[in-house]
Design a protein around this motif. Structure first.
Motif, mmCIF file in Angstrom:
data_model
loop_
_atom_site.group_PDB
_atom_site.id
_atom_site.type_symbol
_atom_site.label_atom_id
_atom_site.label_comp_id
_atom_site.label_asym_id
_atom_site.label_seq_id
_atom_site.Cartn_x
_atom_site.Cartn_y
_atom_site.Cartn_z
ATOM 1 N N TYR A 115 -10.238 -4.107 11.671
ATOM 2 C CA TYR A 115 -10.489 -3.477 10.370
ATOM 3 C C TYR A 115 -9.239 -3.531 9.503
ATOM 4 N N ASP A 116 -9.476 -3.416 8.207
ATOM 5 C CA ASP A 116 -8.419 -3.422 7.191
ATOM 6 C C ASP A 116 -8.959 -2.622 6.011
ATOM 7 N N ILE A 117 -8.411 -1.422 5.773
ATOM 8 C CA ILE A 117 -9.028 -0.518 4.792
ATOM 9 C C ILE A 117 -7.984 0.419 4.204
ATOM 10 N N ASN A 118 -8.239 0.866 2.971
ATOM 11 C CA ASN A 118 -7.403 1.893 2.327
ATOM 12 C C ASN A 118 -8.037 3.261 2.558
ATOM 13 N N LEU A 119 -7.247 4.203 3.078
ATOM 14 C CA LEU A 119 -7.736 5.553 3.330
ATOM 15 C C LEU A 119 -6.684 6.563 2.891
ATOM 16 N N ARG A 155 -1.378 10.848 0.569
ATOM 17 C CA ARG A 155 -0.920 9.503 0.239
ATOM 18 C C ARG A 155 -1.986 8.478 0.631
ATOM 19 N N TRP A 156 -2.220 7.508 -0.235
ATOM 20 C CA TRP A 156 -3.116 6.402 0.115
ATOM 21 C C TRP A 156 -2.354 5.405 0.976
ATOM 22 N N ASP A 209 2.203 2.279 3.060
ATOM 23 C CA ASP A 209 2.002 3.238 1.977
ATOM 24 C C ASP A 209 1.674 2.467 0.705
ATOM 25 N N VAL A 210 0.421 2.584 0.232
ATOM 26 C CA VAL A 210 -0.013 1.888 -0.993
ATOM 27 C C VAL A 210 -0.425 2.901 -2.055
ATOM 28 N N VAL A 249 -2.572 2.117 -5.432
ATOM 29 C CA VAL A 249 -3.936 2.641 -5.572
ATOM 30 C C VAL A 249 -4.050 3.528 -6.805
ATOM 31 N N MET A 250 -3.040 4.391 -7.008
ATOM 32 C CA MET A 250 -3.089 5.282 -8.164
ATOM 33 C C MET A 250 -3.003 4.488 -9.469
#
Length: 608
Positions: free
Chosen positions: A200-204, A214-215, A238-239, A243-244
């Motif tokens: 998997y590869d996902i932003n959470l 923090r995204w 840390d993205v 994301v913001m």
């Protein structure tokens, strides 16, 4: 029984496969195996005469003390010969006689050069990995399925804002994600990875140890042996800022879309082939089609060939010469009806500054043209109204052209701008420009309504009562400015007029007297009326700032003409007053002297 032959222990020592040496309690080398002597570069030993051990281990200054303690210990050291360095590890242990008395020390030495080099390579690789992690700010983690142990690197711990000594469990790692969607999602993905080997590869959304949201972008990949997941390896980055920023851009795009859709203009964007790639709601409403039905279409799909070809030639001119077309009046047949528009087209550039299409805006002025035609068909008194409408059309063109140019520039800046803060500022400017355009259109619509309504219905109105009503409506303004109002209008006078127009005329003239009062004296307003040969004349006088008629005499009743440096002056009231009076067949004149005051004389033509 045959006696057992004794073997010289020193002879045995020399043949030992492991490098071994014997030293006395004083530290003298008594004997050593051949491999030990070779390792230390000692050719041979004269019986009873060997070098002191301290000269062979210069790195350890505490060696003499350690030997006296008669305890076992180890020592890592190096030997350099012919520019080649060997890494050695020596083990020291007490040497006992038959009565278990310490008579010296036994030394066994191993060559650990290969192990040291391997460790150096490992350390070098770790250093490279840590450097890459630090530069990319991407941490990694590893989970052992069998032992259920979870390992985090330093960067992963930094992202979670936990101490370097923190040792998480798998459940604790999952619980760091925000309760709800993020935690449920990562738990489900982790389960699928273990059971079905699905990476998997996902932003959470992560909640750090310090409570910050923090995204993060988290990945997971299984290590499978014999069809079973034995380990899981993943990364975390840390993205949050990215994301913001993307969220703000999407919000800004939505805001811009809402703003463009709310404009009382048809807005569209075309590519180099004049195909529409963006349309707003007004454009959709005009054609009675959805945005999806309009995207990819050209004017040839909706208009007659001659009109569409003319539009295409204009598009090519704008995109080739980079010359905008601003406020051009165009005509076309749509749904069997003739429509009129004020159209603007400006070049549209991509991020590299190359033209990639055009932005078009058009205002439907068909209803204005219809009113113009109605005026032309009326009685001769409408000739004057027609001339006024022509003048008004020029005013409309001028004002809309300036608004169009402003929108064009702002949209161009917004399209080229990438900084989220600057984009928000440009959107705020577009919103203000939209408000200004709506205000201008509102003002213009008022004038259109007045000038196009030639069949105004007059009613008898008690003039003094009308004046009293307006004074009551503006009592707060008059009292705040300490104005003295003298009403000389006779009780019996009646005029035939449009009541709404009369109310607007009185309100504008009285409020103007207050707005342009003199700061050097108390404001005095005198209202008078009398009968004349044609009807009723009304005068409103004040002792305010006055107007320089030599300088502004021919501009007094012009639209957006102002004569004093006041921020709230818009130059629209007197223009509207004159139009309302003339629409009722009357006239208005002005007398004024700078710093003395102004008198407006209104003649209500009772015969018209």
């Amino acid at each position: 029984m045959k006696a057992v032959e004794r073997v010289d222990p020193f002879y045995v020592l020399k043949q030992l496969p492991k490098a071994t040496a014997l030293i006395s309690q004083e530290g003298a080398l008594l004997d050593a195996s051949c491999s030990w002597l070779e390792m230390f570069g000692i050719p041979s030993l004269t019986e009873g005469k060997g070098p002191e051990i301290f000269t062979l281990f210069p790195e350890d200054i505490e060696l003499r003390r350690k030997l006296k303690e008669n305890k076992s210990f180890t020592l890592e050291h190096t030997i350099t010969a012919n520019y080649i360095t060997q890494h050695l590890k020596s083990y020291f242990a007490p040497w006992f006689d038959e009565k278990e008395n310490v008579i010296g020390t036994i030394i066994q030495t191993d060559d650990i050069t290969s192990e040291i080099k391997k460790q150096e390579e490992i350390d070098w690789l770790k250093n490279i990995l840590e450097t890459k992690v630090e530069v990319s700010k991407t941490g990694w983690w590893e989970y052992d399925v069998n032992t259920e142990e979870l390992f985090w690197c330093k960067e992963t711990k930094r992202i979670h804002q936990v101490p370097d000594s923190y040792q998480p469990t798998a459940q604790e790692g999952i619980n760091f994600f925000k309760s709800g969607y993020s935690r449920n999602k990562v738990s489900m993905l982790f389960h699928r990875l273990n059971s079905n080997h699905q990476p998997y590869d996902i932003n959470l959304l992560l909640v750090t140890y310090m409570g910050q949201e923090r995204w993060v972008r988290i990945t997971g990949k299984p290590v499978v042996e014999n069809g079973k997941t034995v380990k899981v390896f993943g990364t975390i980055k840390d993205v949050h800022e990215e994301v913001m920023a993307e969220t703000r851009i999407k919000e800004n795009q939505q805001l811009l879309r809402t703003l463009v859709d709310s404009l009382p203009l048809n807005v569209y964007v075309k590519d180099l082939e004049s195909r529409k790639i963006l349309v707003n709601k007004s454009e959709c409403n005009y054609f009675g089609k959805s945005a999806e039905e309009l995207i990819g279409k050209t004017d040839f799909d909706f208009f007659e060939k001659e009109v569409a070809q003319m539009s295409r030639e204009e598009d090519i001119q704008v995109m080739k010469n980079l010359t905008p077309i601003i406020g051009k009046e165009t005509k076309s047949i749509h749904n069997g009806m003739l429509t009129h528009h004020l159209t603007s087209k400006i070049p549209y550039f991509d991020l590299d500054g190359k033209v990639c299409g055009l932005i078009g805006m058009s205002l439907d002025i068909t209803h204005m043209k219809k009113k113009e035609e109605q005026l032309r068909s009326l009685n001769p008194t409408a000739v004057m109204q027609n001339q006024k409408l022509i003048s008004f059309a020029h005013i409309v063109s001028h004002n809309l052209r300036s608004h169009s140019a402003n929108f064009s520039m702002l949209l161009g800046f917004l399209d080229a701008e990438k900084d989220p803060t600057e984009r928000l500022r440009l959107i705020k400017m577009l919103r203000q420009a939209s408000d200004n355009l709506l205000e201008t259109l509102g003002n213009l619509n008022q004038v259109v309504d007045v000038n196009s309504n030639t069949l105004v219905i007059k009613k008898p109105v008690h003039l003094r009562h009308a004046v009293v009503k307006v004074l009551q409506d503006q009592s707060g303004l008059l009292e705040h400015n300490r104005a003295q109002v003298v009403n000389h209008v006779p009780e019996h006078l009646q005029i035939h007029c449009v009541p709404a127009y009369l109310d607007s005329i009185l309100s504008n003239l009285i409020s103007n007297a207050v707005k342009y009062k003199s700061p050097d004296r108390k404001l005095q307003i005198i209202i008078d009326a009398f009968e004349s040969q044609k009807g009723i004349d009304l005068s409103i006088s004040d002792n305010g700032l006055g107007i320089d008629l030599n300088k502004y005499g021919n501009k007094i009743f012009g639209m957006y003409k102002t004569f004093h440096n006041r921020e709230d002056a818009k130059g629209f009231g007197l223009y509207l007053v004159k139009n309302q009076i003339e629409a009722m067949g009357g006239s208005i004149t002005v007398q004024s002297e700078v710093d003395k005051g102004t008198t407006f004389n209104v003649s209500f033509n009772e015969e018209s």
